[in-house]
Enzyme design. Structure first.
Site, PDB file in Angstrom:
ATOM      1  N   GLU A 149      -4.647  -3.834  -0.285  1.00 23.23           N
ATOM      2  CA  GLU A 149      -5.457  -3.446  -1.439  1.00 23.23           C
ATOM      3  C   GLU A 149      -6.695  -4.315  -1.592  1.00 23.23           C
ATOM      4  OE1 GLU A 149      -2.222  -3.407  -1.417  1.00 23.23           O
ATOM      5  OE2 GLU A 149      -1.652  -1.427  -2.119  1.00 23.23           O
ATOM      6  N   HIS A 207       6.964   0.163  -9.311  1.00 25.19           N
ATOM      7  CA  HIS A 207       6.070   1.320  -9.163  1.00 25.19           C
ATOM      8  C   HIS A 207       5.865   2.068 -10.472  1.00 25.19           C
ATOM      9  CE1 HIS A 207       7.892   0.623  -5.211  1.00 25.19           C
ATOM     10  NE2 HIS A 207       6.861   1.252  -4.675  1.00 25.19           N
TER      11      HIS A 207
END
Lengths: 85, 327, 397
Positions: free
Chosen positions: B61, B130
């Protein structure tokens, strides 16, 4: 109903409308609205009690005829007798 | 695209539109190309636009968001997808220390017209790594704009407005909305990203929310209506900067406010809005402010516990009744 | 067991004279009951009790002048009220907590004055704007808190208080308050003239349409349902205030606060001298017969010397009408903290030019005195013209 009886009724009602005024010294010819400090609503209250107590409905146009005590007595006598006849 | 579509279709339509309109636009992120996106948002786009403009990235990321910021600095209009807000913490440094600061630190000489999309929220049993709602972390940062489209129209239309914005924009897509259906106009229409929207007008209390919680609030408002309580529902749409004007006007009208926010309660966006209401509307308030937020636990995996941890319609109804004096 | 104390009926009240007890030992009282009449500078005012119980003993004697907060009677079997009586000294400091820090000054509101009462900010603000004592209210909000709608309902109820039929109330108390009232009027008017930069405007216009409409309307009605011209004036003024918010409200703490509701104070002369201007609450929302009913009620009660404190402080704008048998016009003085007052003279028959011809016409002279800190003459002229225009279409009032 005699004029005296009628007068007693009117003085009684006026006494309620203007409790602070000494009605004993009221001049029958004087303008009630001045003498009793009646504003337009208080005068209307007077007209209302005439309707409630004597059953006489005074149209607005006739108001001036009832501005004095004597005028009111004349007017009511006339209307009460009309109704009898 | 018109007729019945999903929120996912709406996001895709927005991306397609941007790619067609502006050759400087491209999409990049983990699995956005061959796999079609982890939530299938970009399915088919690789075939249509080719690998130059639909770019799969390594699982890094910080690397690919940094690359997107660099591309924006170099004149491109990148759309960067981060799989979930939890993973975005790996690139928070890029977003906070670079994207949000460069205009300021360069004295206005450089701007970063990057758009970063990310999924957030719980409800799909994806467990604690998540499922979180960290919108408020981003809404805390000056220098970026934060959007939370809750309708198909906004999901489709906000993207272009975000791309046109010369500064970084972060868009949150709640995972529970992707399968929501509705109708889309045949043409993509850009929408404003400045104003909150009153999704349901009401007179008794203002329910202020955003994203996935909007539809729970709408359901709660319908239930409340049956009990004779007329709730107004405000969809914030933009989480930074907040549209104080719309919120305060509503609260001054209804004199009561309930905040619904899937973030954790402490330090939540709901908390910030409550503070503003007290600052700006104190003398209009007729009841204590209330909020329904997520329980302060890592979002659990088991279905019943996950449900229990999140704001639900019944809790919103109950909170509303309480501030109405349990009418 | 608790004490019923001399209430404060206005910030300037220091003491009151007990004129009459309306309850005697042994009587049961409920919250809201009128228990005594107290003479103040504003005249004789009926005072209410805000807890229930049985009157055990009357402490104050008729004729006594007592400072605010003095015990008047002992109430037995009362719910120990956590709520301090108006005028009572501040409640005991709660043992566990240090004295609360000074509350931010936001005018003199309920927040500071009525600390022990559970009421929402919105309710406090509305109550403060209308000088409503929160102790008089029962709360319907969360945990029994007084909320906005409770104050609103109270104001509506106050506006609907039934008329005592003329003559049924006992004779008014001795008029010895007259001098005090003259003093109070003098002080208020001197302050108004000193502090408020008044500007004045005058407008004379045909009043025939309104008077004709009234005659036609009244012809079909018994005396008890007839309307007086003042009814039209109140309503026209109230409606104009909706469009011209800068004439309806209060000047406080150096700025103007517009009022949400239009409460028209109507100046009513007290026979024998003196004057009060009790308010017709939310006159803009009342139909004409309702305005008339309120007007009649106020006149009757002012005449009987019976009105309540809340009525005297609620007006947001004032009408001073001379009635049908007076002079042509007046230049009124604003009643602070209001910012405007409209004067209506007696309708006068005069030659008037209509369509190029001289015709006899009844005309009315309206005057406006308004506060230059809030508005200018240009704006005032439009306000006055708006009232006149409404009076040209009495059927729409």
């Amino acid at each position: 109903m005699t004029r005296d009886e009628l007068r007693r009724i009117l003085l009684d009602e006026l006494g309620r409308l203007a409790p602070e005024v000494d009605l004993a010294s009221l001049d029958e010819q004087s303008d009630l609205r001045e003498a009793l400090e009646l504003d337009s609503i208080s005068f209307l209250n007077f007209m209302t009690v005439l309707d409630k107590r004597l059953g006489v409905v005074v149209p607005e146009a006739d108001y001036p005829m009832l501005y004095s005590l004597s005028g009111a007595l004349d007017y009511l006598e006339r209307h009460l007798s009309d109704r009898r006849s | 695209m018109s007729g019945t579509a999903t929120y996912r279709d709406a996001v895709r339509a927005g991306i397609r539109d941007a790619l067609i309109r502006d050759p400087r636009c491209f999409l990049m992120g983990e699995d956005v190309g061959r796999y079609g996106g982890c939530y299938a948002v970009s399915k088919g786009l690789l075939d249509e636009f080719g690998p130059e403009r639909i770019r799969d990235t390594p699982l890094s990321e910080s690397g690919f968001v940094g690359a997107g910021i660099g591309a924006a600095l170099g004149g491109m209009r990148p759309i960067v997808e981060v799989m979930t807000v939890n993973f975005s913490l790996l690139c928070l440094d890029q977003i906070l220390n670079n994207a949000a600061t460069i205009r300021h630190m360069s004295g206005g000489q450089f701007s970063i017209p990057v758009v970063i999309r990310m999924a957030s929220g719980a409800g799909r049993q994806l467990a604690a790594q998540h499922s979180h709602s960290l919108e408020v972390w981003y809404a805390h940062i000056p220098g970026i704009r934060v959007l939370a489209p809750a309708t198909l129209e906004d999901a489709q239309g906000m993207l272009w407005t975000a791309i046109v914005d010369p500064d970084p924009v972060v868009i949150f897509e709640n995972v529970m909305l992707y399968n929501m259906t509705g109708s889309l106009p045949a043409e993509v229409r850009p929408v404003d990203i400045d104003k909150a929207a009153i999704r349901r007008a009401g007179t008794d209390l203002s329910i202020v929310t955003y994203g996935g919680s909007l539809w729970k609030c709408m359901a709660a408002a319908a239930a409340l209506a049956e009990a004779g309580i007329d709730a107004e529902v405000i969809d914030l749409r933009t989480l930074r900067p907040l549209d104080d004007e719309t919120i305060m006007a509503s609260v001054r009208r209804t004199r009561r406010a309930l905040l619904v926010d899937e973030g954790w309660r402490s330090g939540s966006l709901a908390a910030e809005i409550m503070a503003r209401i007290v600052e700006q509307c104190f003398w209009s308030l007729d009841a204590p402010l209330a909020r329904v937020c997520s329980e302060e636990v890592p979002i659990p995996y088991p279905k019943h516990l996950e449900d229990a941890a999140l704001p639900q319609v019944s809790a919103i109804v109950e909170a509303a009744r309480r501030i109405m004096g349990a009418r | 067991m608790s004490e019923f104390r001399m209430p404060s009926l206005g910030a300037d009240m220091e003491a009151g004279t007990l004129v009459e007890w309306l309850k005697k030992p042994g009587d049961r009282v409920a919250p809201g009951d009128v228990v005594a009449v107290v003479e103040t500078q504003k005249g004789a005012i009926e005072i209410e009790i805000f807890e229930g119980g049985i009157i055990e003993r009357l402490i104050a004697k008729v004729g006594e002048t007592l400072p605010v907060g003095s015990p008047l009677a002992i109430i037995a079997g009362s719910q120990p009220s956590s709520v301090p009586q108006a005028g009572q000294t501040a409640p005991e400091v709660e043992p566990e907590r240090p004295a609360p820090p000074p509350v931010e000054t936001v005018t003199e509101t309920a927040a500071t004055a009525q600390r022990g009462i559970r009421a929402s900010p919105a309710a406090r603000k509305l109550a403060a704007d209308h000088h409503v004592d929160l102790e008089a209210l029962t709360g319907s909000g969360p945990e029994g808190a007084i909320v906005y709608v409770d104050v609103e309902n109270w104001l509506h109820a106050a506006a609907r208080q039934p008329a005592s039929p003329p003559g049924t109330s006992p004779p008014p108390p001795a008029r010895r308050g007259r001098e005090a009232m003259r003093e109070a009027i003098g002080a208020t008017m001197a302050r108004a003239k000193r502090e408020i930069p008044h500007y004045y405007l005058q407008h004379t216009f045909e009043f025939d349409r309104a008077l004709d409409w009234l005659s036609r309307t009244n012809a079909a009605l018994g005396p008890d349902r007839r309307l007086v011209p003042g009814t039209l004036l109140v309503k026209a003024l109230a409606l104009a205030c909706r469009e011209f918010a800068d004439f309806n409200g209060y000047w406080r703490d150096g700025h103007f606060e517009a009022s949400q509701s239009v409460n028209v104070g109507t100046a009513i002369a007290i026979p024998g001298g003196g004057l009060v201007a009790p308010a017709i609450m939310e006159a803009d929302r009342l139909e004409l017969p309702a305005v008339m009913e309120r007007l009649r009620d106020l006149v009757n009660r002012v005449r009987a010397g019976r009105y309540r404190g809340s009525e005297l402080t609620g007006a947001t704008v004032t009408l001073s009408s001379l009635g049908e048998r007076s002079v042509e016009g007046l230049w009124p003085i604003i009643n602070p903290p209001q910012v405007a007052i409209v004067g209506a003279g007696t309708p006068v028959e005069r030659p008037w030019i209509r369509d190029g011809r001289v015709v006899p016409a009844a005309t009315l002279m309206l005057t406006l005195a308004a506060d230059h800190r809030v508005s200018d003459g240009h704006r005032g002229a439009r306000f006055l013209a708006a009232i006149a225009a409404k009076l040209q279409e009495p059927e729409k009032l």
